[in-house]
Motif scaffolding. Structure first.
Motif, PDB file in Angstrom:
ATOM      1  N   MET A   1       1.052  -1.307  -0.172  1.00 41.57           N
ATOM      2  CA  MET A   1       0.183   0.082  -0.137  1.00 41.57           C
ATOM      3  C   MET A   1       0.829   1.206   0.513  1.00 41.57           C
ATOM      4  N   PHE A   2       0.572   2.296  -0.940  1.00 38.31           N
ATOM      5  CA  PHE A   2       1.335   3.897  -0.417  1.00 38.31           C
ATOM      6  C   PHE A   2       0.226   4.387  -0.248  1.00 38.31           C
ATOM      7  N   VAL A   3       0.807   4.912   0.964  1.00 36.03           N
ATOM      8  CA  VAL A   3       0.116   6.053   1.696  1.00 36.03           C
ATOM      9  C   VAL A   3       0.572   7.767   1.100  1.00 36.03           C
ATOM     10  N   VAL A   4       0.282   8.519   0.651  1.00 36.62           N
ATOM     11  CA  VAL A   4       0.704   9.504  -0.143  1.00 36.62           C
ATOM     12  C   VAL A   4      -0.255  10.689   0.866  1.00 36.62           C
ATOM     13  N   THR A   5       0.969  11.522   1.123  1.00 32.12           N
ATOM     14  CA  THR A   5       0.601  12.629   2.095  1.00 32.12           C
ATOM     15  C   THR A   5       1.188  14.702   1.496  1.00 32.12           C
ATOM     16  N   ASP A   6       1.286  15.398   2.448  1.00 34.29           N
ATOM     17  CA  ASP A   6       1.636  16.517   1.564  1.00 34.29           C
ATOM     18  C   ASP A   6       3.100  16.817   1.434  1.00 34.29           C
ATOM     19  N   SER A   7       3.840  15.816   2.750  1.00 28.69           N
ATOM     20  CA  SER A   7       4.935  15.574   3.179  1.00 28.69           C
ATOM     21  C   SER A   7       6.115  14.359   2.746  1.00 28.69           C
ATOM     22  N   GLN A   8       5.384  13.355   2.342  1.00 29.74           N
ATOM     23  CA  GLN A   8       6.241  12.028   2.113  1.00 29.74           C
ATOM     24  C   GLN A   8       4.678  10.825   1.530  1.00 29.74           C
ATOM     25  N   ILE A   9       6.031  10.300   1.163  1.00 28.73           N
ATOM     26  CA  ILE A   9       4.880   8.511   0.574  1.00 28.73           C
ATOM     27  C   ILE A   9       5.985   7.788   1.762  1.00 28.73           C
ATOM     28  N   THR A  10       4.596   7.143   2.149  1.00 26.81           N
ATOM     29  CA  THR A  10       5.034   5.995   3.258  1.00 26.81           C
ATOM     30  C   THR A  10       4.855   4.824   2.327  1.00 26.81           C
ATOM     31  N   VAL A  11       5.194   3.553   2.266  1.00 27.64           N
ATOM     32  CA  VAL A  11       4.956   2.439   1.594  1.00 27.64           C
ATOM     33  C   VAL A  11       4.559   1.251   2.973  1.00 27.64           C
ATOM     34  N   VAL A  12       3.311   0.639   2.556  1.00 29.27           N
ATOM     35  CA  VAL A  12       3.271  -0.263   3.604  1.00 29.27           C
ATOM     36  C   VAL A  12       3.279  -1.479   3.217  1.00 29.27           C
ATOM     37  N   THR A  13       3.892  -2.953   4.399  1.00 24.84           N
ATOM     38  CA  THR A  13       3.885  -3.627   3.329  1.00 24.84           C
ATOM     39  C   THR A  13       2.338  -4.470   4.346  1.00 24.84           C
ATOM     40  N   THR A  14       2.385  -5.956   3.725  1.00 24.30           N
ATOM     41  CA  THR A  14       0.886  -6.465   3.729  1.00 24.30           C
ATOM     42  C   THR A  14       1.495  -7.742   3.801  1.00 24.30           C
ATOM     43  N   GLY A  15       0.805  -8.920   4.161  1.00 24.03           N
ATOM     44  CA  GLY A  15       0.728 -10.078   4.132  1.00 24.03           C
ATOM     45  C   GLY A  15      -0.340 -10.516   2.396  1.00 24.03           C
ATOM     46  N   TYR A  16       0.650 -12.020   2.367  1.00 25.09           N
ATOM     47  CA  TYR A  16       0.009 -12.243   1.359  1.00 25.09           C
ATOM     48  C   TYR A  16      -1.678 -12.799   0.471  1.00 25.09           C
ATOM     49  N   PHE A  17      -1.491 -13.197   2.104  1.00 26.74           N
ATOM     50  CA  PHE A  17      -3.336 -13.399   1.794  1.00 26.74           C
ATOM     51  C   PHE A  17      -4.225 -12.439   2.668  1.00 26.74           C
ATOM     52  N   THR A  18      -3.396 -11.632   3.215  1.00 25.66           N
ATOM     53  CA  THR A  18      -4.663 -10.710   3.847  1.00 25.66           C
ATOM     54  C   THR A  18      -3.976  -8.591   3.490  1.00 25.66           C
ATOM     55  N   ARG A  19      -4.544  -8.820   1.948  1.00 27.45           N
ATOM     56  CA  ARG A  19      -3.659  -7.627   1.718  1.00 27.45           C
ATOM     57  C   ARG A  19      -4.313  -6.451   2.478  1.00 27.45           C
ATOM     58  N   ASN A  20      -5.218  -5.932   3.356  1.00 21.70           N
ATOM     59  CA  ASN A  20      -5.353  -5.096   4.015  1.00 21.70           C
ATOM     60  C   ASN A  20      -5.073  -4.712   5.208  1.00 21.70           C
ATOM     61  N   LYS A  21      -5.063  -5.595   5.423  1.00 22.59           N
ATOM     62  CA  LYS A  21      -3.880  -5.369   6.944  1.00 22.59           C
ATOM     63  C   LYS A  21      -2.419  -4.862   7.248  1.00 22.59           C
ATOM     64  N   PRO A  22      -2.062  -4.236   7.287  1.00 25.38           N
ATOM     65  CA  PRO A  22      -0.903  -3.572   6.863  1.00 25.38           C
ATOM     66  C   PRO A  22       0.350  -4.256   8.372  1.00 25.38           C
ATOM     67  N   LYS A  23       1.252  -4.539   7.523  1.00 28.37           N
ATOM     68  CA  LYS A  23       2.006  -5.874   8.606  1.00 28.37           C
ATOM     69  C   LYS A  23       3.723  -4.587   9.054  1.00 28.37           C
ATOM     70  N   GLY A  24       3.824  -3.918   8.365  1.00 27.27           N
ATOM     71  CA  GLY A  24       4.911  -3.094   8.576  1.00 27.27           C
ATOM     72  C   GLY A  24       4.972  -2.379   7.524  1.00 27.27           C
ATOM     73  N   VAL A  25       6.339  -1.291   7.568  1.00 30.93           N
ATOM     74  CA  VAL A  25       6.695  -0.470   6.742  1.00 30.93           C
ATOM     75  C   VAL A  25       7.852  -0.187   6.013  1.00 30.93           C
ATOM     76  N   TRP A  26       7.771  -1.053   4.645  1.00 29.92           N
ATOM     77  CA  TRP A  26       8.588  -0.637   3.253  1.00 29.92           C
ATOM     78  C   TRP A  26      10.004   0.162   3.403  1.00 29.92           C
ATOM     79  N   GLY A  27       9.138   1.669   3.782  1.00 30.77           N
ATOM     80  CA  GLY A  27      10.349   2.406   3.097  1.00 30.77           C
ATOM     81  C   GLY A  27       9.137   4.294   3.867  1.00 30.77           C
ATOM     82  N   THR A  28       9.646   5.222   3.715  1.00 30.74           N
ATOM     83  CA  THR A  28       9.077   6.411   4.281  1.00 30.74           C
ATOM     84  C   THR A  28      10.058   7.061   3.254  1.00 30.74           C
TER      85      THR A  28
END
Length: 83
Positions: A1-28
């Motif tokens: 998942m990509f979360v885009v705000t006015d100051s940053q882009i955060t890429v959030v990881t999810t599970g393979y079977f649960t793509r609607n539940k965040p598991k961690g942050v891949w990068g900011t």
């Protein structure tokens, strides 16, 4: 998942079977980073920070709008204004 705000882009990881539940942050990343261009062919894909991502066709306009906002270009017309 990509979360885009006015100051940053955060890429959030999810599970393979649960793509609607965040598991961690891949990068900011700073908001100046571009996510596109999106390549359309046998499916919409784009490369971000050296990794290729697949995206549903309905999100292509969203990515293009986010990139246009950073570059100062006019925003594209919303293809699904009723959503």
């Amino acid at each position: 998942m990509f979360v885009v705000t006015d100051s940053q882009i955060t890429v959030v990881t999810t599970g393979y079977f649960t793509r609607n539940k965040p598991k961690g942050v891949w990068g900011t990343y700073p908001r100046a980073a571009r996510m596109g261009p999106v390549e359309i062919g046998s499916g919409a894909t784009f490369e971000f920070k050296g990794t290729h991502f697949e995206v549903g066709d309905e999100y292509v306009a969203v990515i293009n709008a986010a990139d246009a906002e950073v570059s100062g270009k006019d925003l594209p017309e919303d293809p699904l204004p009723d959503l």
